[in-house]
Design an enzyme around this catalytic site. Structure first.
Site, short mmCIF file in Angstrom:
data_model
loop_
_atom_site.label_atom_id
_atom_site.label_comp_id
_atom_site.label_asym_id
_atom_site.label_seq_id
_atom_site.Cartn_x
_atom_site.Cartn_y
_atom_site.Cartn_z
N GLU A 71 0.84 -1.21 0.00
CA GLU A 71 0.00 0.00 0.00
C GLU A 71 0.87 1.26 0.00
OE1 GLU A 71 -3.71 1.82 2.69
OE2 GLU A 71 -2.63 0.04 3.34
N LYS A 99 -9.23 2.83 -2.72
CA LYS A 99 -9.61 2.19 -1.47
C LYS A 99 -10.96 2.70 -0.99
CE LYS A 99 -7.51 1.07 3.04
NZ LYS A 99 -6.31 1.28 3.88
N CYS A 147 -5.73 -3.25 1.67
CA CYS A 147 -5.60 -3.36 3.13
C CYS A 147 -6.94 -3.60 3.84
CB CYS A 147 -4.88 -2.11 3.67
SG CYS A 147 -4.22 -2.31 5.34
#
Length: 265
Positions: free
Chosen positions: A44, A113, A147
């Site tokens: 990330e 994200k 994540c």
């Protein structure tokens, strides 16, 4: 169909130093290609570093910015696809994004994200609103999450229903949550019958201490490849034949009863 050899780059590079991180990525790509990999996955926000604080706006760039062009050159030079995390600027908004570049340097997918973790991310980033982003590589359907996204079973199941076979999850998993890498990710791979490449940062950045423990989890719920706590390049094979056999033997997706689940949304 032959296996897709996948390389997981567990590294934090040098936070705030894009040029240095590109060098790390280039060196890893050379090693991965030399070992027969067709895909390299980095963590990330690898392009810039994660804990860069109020430098986020200065380091953010468009999806087709200079970092993207540099990564495309790396992909072409070594003949493999590259997935990297970066802060994406789109007008006045900044997204925590991941971009997949094909072996020919062509952008294959860009994902923003959707579930932002903690005060740092919620301060600097806008959440994305597209839950399933996919691409194809060597006949394998690839999906992208980042994540915290993978910790929501709905996200992974949405990918399973859309046909994702290999889910790439660049991450910045920190203490005290190593159980996510050790237990949650392999369970997600089993319950949604797919491979998951979960690729973490390592070491300390500012207030964050990252856990490492990157893994390629298989549809049988095991870690087919696993990193330790430090800098490491790990390789594993995504076997479409094994995935097909696993899906035939494990009927989770077939035995679902969607009519019962409406209240969950």
């Amino acid at each position: 169909m032959p296996s897709l050899r996948t390389a997981l780059l567990q590294s934090s590079g040098r936070p705030g130093a894009v040029a240095e991180n590109l060098k790390v990525l280039d060196e890893a790509a050379a090693r991965a290609a030399g070992a027969g990999a067709r895909l390299l996955v980095s963590p990330e926000l690898f392009l810039t570093g994660y804990a860069v604080g109020d430098a986020v706006p200065d380091l953010a760039e468009p999806a087709d910015g200079p970092g993207a062009r540099a990564v495309a050159e790396i992909a072409v030079r070594h003949g493999l696809a590259v997935l990297y995390g970066y802060p994406e600027r789109d007008g006045d908004r900044i997204f925590n994004s991941a971009r997949l570049v094909g072996p020919d340097g062509t952008p294959s997918a860009n994902y923003r994200k959707t579930h932002l973790f903690g005060t740092f991310e919620q301060t600097w980033f806008t959440p994305g609103d597209t839950p399933v982003v996919q691409a194809e590589l060597d006949g394998v359907r690839i999906g992208l999450l980042i994540c915290y996204d993978v910790e929501f079973p709905e996200n992974v199941r949405a990918h399973a229903l859309a046909g994702t076979e290999l889910l790439l999850v660049p991450t910045a998993l920190m203490h005290p949550f190593p159980f996510v890498a050790e237990s949650v990710v392999p369970v997600r791979a089993f319950e949604s019958q797919m491979y998951i490449a979960y690729v973490n940062r390592t070491g300390t950045e500012g207030e964050f201490e990252f856990t490492g423990l990157s893994c390629l989890a298989g549809p049988d719920g095991t870690a087919r490849a696993r990193a330790g706590r430090g800098e490491e390049l790990v390789l594993g094979d995504v076997d479409p034949g094994f995935l097909a056999a696993s899906r035939a033997a494990n009927p989770y997706l077939h035995d679902r009863r969607p009519g019962l689940y409406g209240s969950l949304a």
